[in-house]
Design a protein around this motif. Structure first.
Motif, PDB file in Angstrom:
ATOM      1  N   GLY A  50     -12.286  43.122 -10.253  1.00  0.00           N
ATOM      2  CA  GLY A  50     -11.852  41.712 -10.193  1.00  0.00           C
ATOM      3  C   GLY A  50     -12.097  40.994 -11.504  1.00  0.00           C
ATOM      4  O   GLY A  50     -12.109  41.623 -12.575  1.00  0.00           O
ATOM      5  N   LYS A  51     -12.340  39.668 -11.367  1.00  0.00           N
ATOM      6  CA  LYS A  51     -12.481  38.785 -12.529  1.00  0.00           C
ATOM      7  C   LYS A  51     -13.882  38.921 -13.129  1.00  0.00           C
ATOM      8  O   LYS A  51     -14.878  38.832 -12.444  1.00  0.00           O
ATOM      9  N   LEU A  52     -13.892  39.206 -14.426  1.00  0.00           N
ATOM     10  CA  LEU A  52     -15.165  39.341 -15.150  1.00  0.00           C
ATOM     11  C   LEU A  52     -15.598  37.983 -15.701  1.00  0.00           C
ATOM     12  O   LEU A  52     -14.899  36.964 -15.562  1.00  0.00           O
ATOM     13  N   ASP A  53     -16.748  37.980 -16.364  1.00  0.00           N
ATOM     14  CA  ASP A  53     -17.263  36.738 -16.929  1.00  0.00           C
ATOM     15  C   ASP A  53     -16.367  36.212 -18.049  1.00  0.00           C
ATOM     16  O   ASP A  53     -16.335  34.996 -18.304  1.00  0.00           O
ATOM     17  N   ASN A  54     -15.677  37.086 -18.751  1.00  0.00           N
ATOM     18  CA  ASN A  54     -14.793  36.671 -19.835  1.00  0.00           C
ATOM     19  C   ASN A  54     -13.377  36.418 -19.347  1.00  0.00           C
ATOM     20  O   ASN A  54     -12.428  36.391 -20.141  1.00  0.00           O
ATOM     21  N   ASP A  55     -13.273  36.305 -18.055  1.00  0.00           N
ATOM     22  CA  ASP A  55     -12.002  36.023 -17.400  1.00  0.00           C
ATOM     23  C   ASP A  55     -10.990  37.185 -17.483  1.00  0.00           C
ATOM     24  O   ASP A  55      -9.813  36.999 -17.162  1.00  0.00           O
ATOM     25  N   TYR A  56     -11.445  38.392 -17.919  1.00  0.00           N
ATOM     26  CA  TYR A  56     -10.557  39.554 -17.908  1.00  0.00           C
ATOM     27  C   TYR A  56     -10.666  40.228 -16.550  1.00  0.00           C
ATOM     28  O   TYR A  56     -11.698  40.170 -15.872  1.00  0.00           O
ATOM     29  N   GLN A  57      -9.583  40.885 -16.172  1.00  0.00           N
ATOM     30  CA  GLN A  57      -9.590  41.651 -14.937  1.00  0.00           C
ATOM     31  C   GLN A  57     -10.107  43.076 -15.274  1.00  0.00           C
ATOM     32  O   GLN A  57      -9.463  43.831 -15.991  1.00  0.00           O
ATOM     33  N   GLY A  58     -11.273  43.387 -14.740  1.00  0.00           N
ATOM     34  CA  GLY A  58     -11.888  44.652 -15.066  1.00  0.00           C
ATOM     35  C   GLY A  58     -12.499  45.370 -13.854  1.00  0.00           C
ATOM     36  O   GLY A  58     -12.385  44.919 -12.732  1.00  0.00           O
ATOM     37  N   ILE A  59     -13.218  46.458 -14.147  1.00  0.00           N
ATOM     38  CA  ILE A  59     -13.870  47.268 -13.113  1.00  0.00           C
ATOM     39  C   ILE A  59     -15.310  47.501 -13.556  1.00  0.00           C
ATOM     40  O   ILE A  59     -15.565  47.856 -14.714  1.00  0.00           O
ATOM     41  N   VAL A  60     -16.256  47.346 -12.617  1.00  0.00           N
ATOM     42  CA  VAL A  60     -17.671  47.515 -12.921  1.00  0.00           C
ATOM     43  C   VAL A  60     -18.286  48.477 -11.907  1.00  0.00           C
ATOM     44  O   VAL A  60     -18.078  48.313 -10.700  1.00  0.00           O
ATOM     45  N   CYS A  61     -19.051  49.424 -12.430  1.00  0.00           N
ATOM     46  CA  CYS A  61     -19.762  50.405 -11.568  1.00  0.00           C
ATOM     47  C   CYS A  61     -21.247  50.248 -11.861  1.00  0.00           C
ATOM     48  O   CYS A  61     -21.679  50.317 -13.028  1.00  0.00           O
ATOM     49  N   ILE A  62     -22.075  50.065 -10.805  1.00  0.00           N
ATOM     50  CA  ILE A  62     -23.509  49.841 -10.971  1.00  0.00           C
ATOM     51  C   ILE A  62     -24.254  50.880 -10.130  1.00  0.00           C
ATOM     52  O   ILE A  62     -23.964  51.052  -8.942  1.00  0.00           O
ATOM     53  N   PHE A  63     -25.214  51.549 -10.735  1.00  0.00           N
ATOM     54  CA  PHE A  63     -26.039  52.544 -10.011  1.00  0.00           C
ATOM     55  C   PHE A  63     -27.396  52.631 -10.688  1.00  0.00           C
ATOM     56  O   PHE A  63     -27.592  52.160 -11.823  1.00  0.00           O
ATOM     57  N   LYS A  64     -28.343  53.234  -9.990  1.00  0.00           N
ATOM     58  CA  LYS A  64     -29.724  53.301 -10.447  1.00  0.00           C
ATOM     59  C   LYS A  64     -29.999  54.651 -11.087  1.00  0.00           C
ATOM     60  O   LYS A  64     -29.636  55.694 -10.573  1.00  0.00           O
ATOM     61  N   ILE A  65     -30.701  54.595 -12.269  1.00  0.00           N
ATOM     62  CA  ILE A  65     -31.183  55.806 -12.939  1.00  0.00           C
ATOM     63  C   ILE A  65     -32.690  55.655 -13.104  1.00  0.00           C
ATOM     64  O   ILE A  65     -33.151  54.807 -13.885  1.00  0.00           O
ATOM     65  N   ARG A  66     -33.433  56.440 -12.327  1.00  0.00           N
ATOM     66  CA  ARG A  66     -34.898  56.343 -12.334  1.00  0.00           C
ATOM     67  C   ARG A  66     -35.303  54.908 -12.007  1.00  0.00           C
ATOM     68  O   ARG A  66     -34.927  54.373 -10.959  1.00  0.00           O
ATOM     69  N   LYS A  75     -34.421  52.311 -13.872  1.00  0.00           N
ATOM     70  CA  LYS A  75     -33.523  51.466 -14.649  1.00  0.00           C
ATOM     71  C   LYS A  75     -32.193  51.324 -13.918  1.00  0.00           C
ATOM     72  O   LYS A  75     -31.932  52.024 -12.939  1.00  0.00           O
ATOM     73  N   THR A  76     -31.339  50.428 -14.474  1.00  0.00           N
ATOM     74  CA  THR A  76     -30.044  50.161 -13.865  1.00  0.00           C
ATOM     75  C   THR A  76     -28.953  50.441 -14.882  1.00  0.00           C
ATOM     76  O   THR A  76     -29.014  49.927 -16.015  1.00  0.00           O
ATOM     77  N   ALA A  77     -27.976  51.253 -14.479  1.00  0.00           N
ATOM     78  CA  ALA A  77     -26.870  51.597 -15.363  1.00  0.00           C
ATOM     79  C   ALA A  77     -25.626  50.812 -14.942  1.00  0.00           C
ATOM     80  O   ALA A  77     -25.316  50.701 -13.753  1.00  0.00           O
ATOM     81  N   ILE A  78     -24.920  50.271 -15.965  1.00  0.00           N
ATOM     82  CA  ILE A  78     -23.705  49.492 -15.710  1.00  0.00           C
ATOM     83  C   ILE A  78     -22.603  50.047 -16.613  1.00  0.00           C
ATOM     84  O   ILE A  78     -22.752  50.057 -17.836  1.00  0.00           O
ATOM     85  N   LEU A  79     -21.494  50.490 -16.001  1.00  0.00           N
ATOM     86  CA  LEU A  79     -20.325  50.947 -16.746  1.00  0.00           C
ATOM     87  C   LEU A  79     -19.168  50.005 -16.413  1.00  0.00           C
ATOM     88  O   LEU A  79     -18.877  49.749 -15.228  1.00  0.00           O
ATOM     89  N   ARG A  80     -18.475  49.500 -17.484  1.00  0.00           N
ATOM     90  CA  ARG A  80     -17.451  48.486 -17.269  1.00  0.00           C
ATOM     91  C   ARG A  80     -16.269  48.678 -18.197  1.00  0.00           C
ATOM     92  O   ARG A  80     -16.468  49.042 -19.364  1.00  0.00           O
ATOM     93  N   THR A  81     -15.094  48.472 -17.668  1.00  0.00           N
ATOM     94  CA  THR A  81     -13.902  48.425 -18.494  1.00  0.00           C
ATOM     95  C   THR A  81     -13.327  47.008 -18.431  1.00  0.00           C
ATOM     96  O   THR A  81     -13.313  46.389 -17.373  1.00  0.00           O
ATOM     97  N   ASP A  82     -12.830  46.534 -19.561  1.00  0.00           N
ATOM     98  CA  ASP A  82     -12.362  45.153 -19.644  1.00  0.00           C
ATOM     99  C   ASP A  82     -10.897  45.003 -19.242  1.00  0.00           C
ATOM    100  O   ASP A  82     -10.361  43.882 -19.248  1.00  0.00           O
ATOM    101  N   SER A  83     -10.253  46.084 -18.905  1.00  0.00           N
ATOM    102  CA  SER A  83      -8.842  46.001 -18.504  1.00  0.00           C
ATOM    103  C   SER A  83      -8.596  47.004 -17.397  1.00  0.00           C
ATOM    104  O   SER A  83      -8.492  48.226 -17.648  1.00  0.00           O
ATOM    105  N   SER A  84      -8.522  46.517 -16.165  1.00  0.00           N
ATOM    106  CA  SER A  84      -8.273  47.396 -15.030  1.00  0.00           C
ATOM    107  C   SER A  84      -6.841  47.904 -15.017  1.00  0.00           C
ATOM    108  O   SER A  84      -6.568  48.976 -14.451  1.00  0.00           O
ATOM    109  N   ASN A  85      -5.949  47.191 -15.619  1.00  0.00           N
ATOM    110  CA  ASN A  85      -4.561  47.618 -15.628  1.00  0.00           C
ATOM    111  C   ASN A  85      -4.333  48.758 -16.632  1.00  0.00           C
ATOM    112  O   ASN A  85      -3.555  49.675 -16.369  1.00  0.00           O
ATOM    113  N   VAL A  86      -4.984  48.722 -17.783  1.00  0.00           N
ATOM    114  CA  VAL A  86      -4.747  49.711 -18.837  1.00  0.00           C
ATOM    115  C   VAL A  86      -5.650  50.950 -18.689  1.00  0.00           C
ATOM    116  O   VAL A  86      -5.203  52.089 -18.841  1.00  0.00           O
TER     117      VAL A  86
END
Length: 342
Positions: free
Chosen positions: A297-313, A315-326
């Motif tokens: 959905g809508k990111l903080d920069n108003d781009y439509q993106g995808i965010v994946c959040i999961f735990k490593i030990r 810590k917290t890992a975050i992977l994000r793309t700024d363009s869900s369409n591309v």
């Protein structure tokens, strides 16, 4: 009258006595007594006939020998035993009997067949058949031994040739084997390199202190890591096709990787609020055999993106793309190849 004639005849003889053997022409006188004389010449007497004096001499010697033949004081058992052991009491040995039987067999086989009796012919035929069987067995044995000898000789020659070939060509075979191994290794490396060149992805490897995060990304993308994560703090990496743009919140990145020390619950609060506000949607996906949350959905920069959040030990890992369409397809491929140490 007959007696008278006979007496006259005797009287006419002049009282001279004649030998009863009419072949003896030598008359003897009455005073000498009747002594038979041999009609054979003196040379013939040596062969079996002797004179009266010789007979008398032999008679006296025979009586003397008979008187001395057996005397109890001269009898000894040893003499009798030696006599019993003489040749007159010895039995014929078995080997003499066997040699005699063999001689009889040879004589029978050498005898003319036409003059043999029926029993001899039958015996000769039996002996001949037996000898033929023995000769046949000998011939078969000789053939078998000859074949075995030829076989062993052939095997020996073959093994000798093999050993000679192996001993003379060992170094050559080693060189050929080494060259073949080098060629195979070179071909293998070239194939691997070609496969890597044809494979459209590269492998990203994160620091070991942050769980050794790895995933595959397109090889035409570039990677930028601004800070050394070994110094502590957060780990950040930026990936973009061609070259990485200037890092800022307003810049579109194909992939942003962030590993924070912040707890996962506090991170999820912001995205769960956007889900409640309707700005994003959430879905569950399996990453490295772990269920993770994926927000779209809508990111903080108003781009439509995808965010994946999961735990490593811890810590917290975050992977994000700024363009869900591309970059949606590339992002899903990256999520399917994520590996880390939990």
């Amino acid at each position: 009258m007959d007696n008278q004639g006979s007496n006259n005849f005797n009287n006419n003889q002049g009282g001279v006595a004649h030998d009863a053997n009419f072949w003896n022409p030598n008359p003897v006188t009455q005073s000498q007594g009747f002594q038979p004389q041999s009609t054979q010449p003196q040379g013939y007497q040596a062969q079996g006939y002797q004179s009266q004096e010789a007979l008398q001499s032999q008679s006296s010697q025979y009586q003397t020998s008979q008187s001395q033949a057996f005397q109890p004081q001269n009898f000894q058992p040893q003499n009798f035993q030696s006599l019993a052991q003489s040749n007159s009491f010895q039995t014929t040995p078995i080997n003499n009997f066997q040699s005699s039987a063999s001689a009889n067999t040879n004589n029978l086989l050498n005898k003319d067949f036409n003059i043999m009796t029926d029993e001899e012919k039958k015996e000769a035929e039996r002996i001949a058949r037996a000898k033929n069987r023995v000769d046949l067995l000998k011939t078969i044995g000789l053939i078998v031994v000859s074949l075995l000898a030829v076989l062993f000789i052939g095997l020996f020659i073959w093994m000798t040739l093999k050993w000679s070939e192996a001993s003379t060509n060992v170094q050559g075979k080693i060189d050929v084997a080494v060259a073949e191994a080098k060629n195979q290794l070179q071909a293998k490396l070239e194939n691997e390199f070609a496969e890597k060149e044809q494979y459209p992805f590269l492998t990203f490897s994160g620091p070991a202190d942050f769980g050794s995060l790895t995933f595959e990304y397109p090889k035409n993308w570039s990677v930028y890591i601004p800070d050394d994560a070994s110094r502590g703090g957060e780990f950040n990496a930026y990936l973009n096709p061609g070259q990485v743009n200037v890092v800022s919140d307003t810049t579109i990145m194909a992939l942003r990787v962030s590993i924070r020390t912040e707890q996962i619950d506090s991170v999820l609060e912001d995205y769960n609020r956007k889900v409640q506000d309707g700005e994003m949607t959430v879905a569950s996906k399996v990453v490295n055999k772990v269920n993770v949350n994926v927000f779209t959905g809508k990111l903080d920069n108003d781009y439509q993106g995808i965010v994946c959040i999961f735990k490593i030990r811890d810590k917290t890992a975050i992977l994000r793309t700024d363009s869900s369409n591309v970059f949606r397809e590339n992002f899903e491929k990256i999520l399917s190849t994520i590996r880390f140490n939990s």
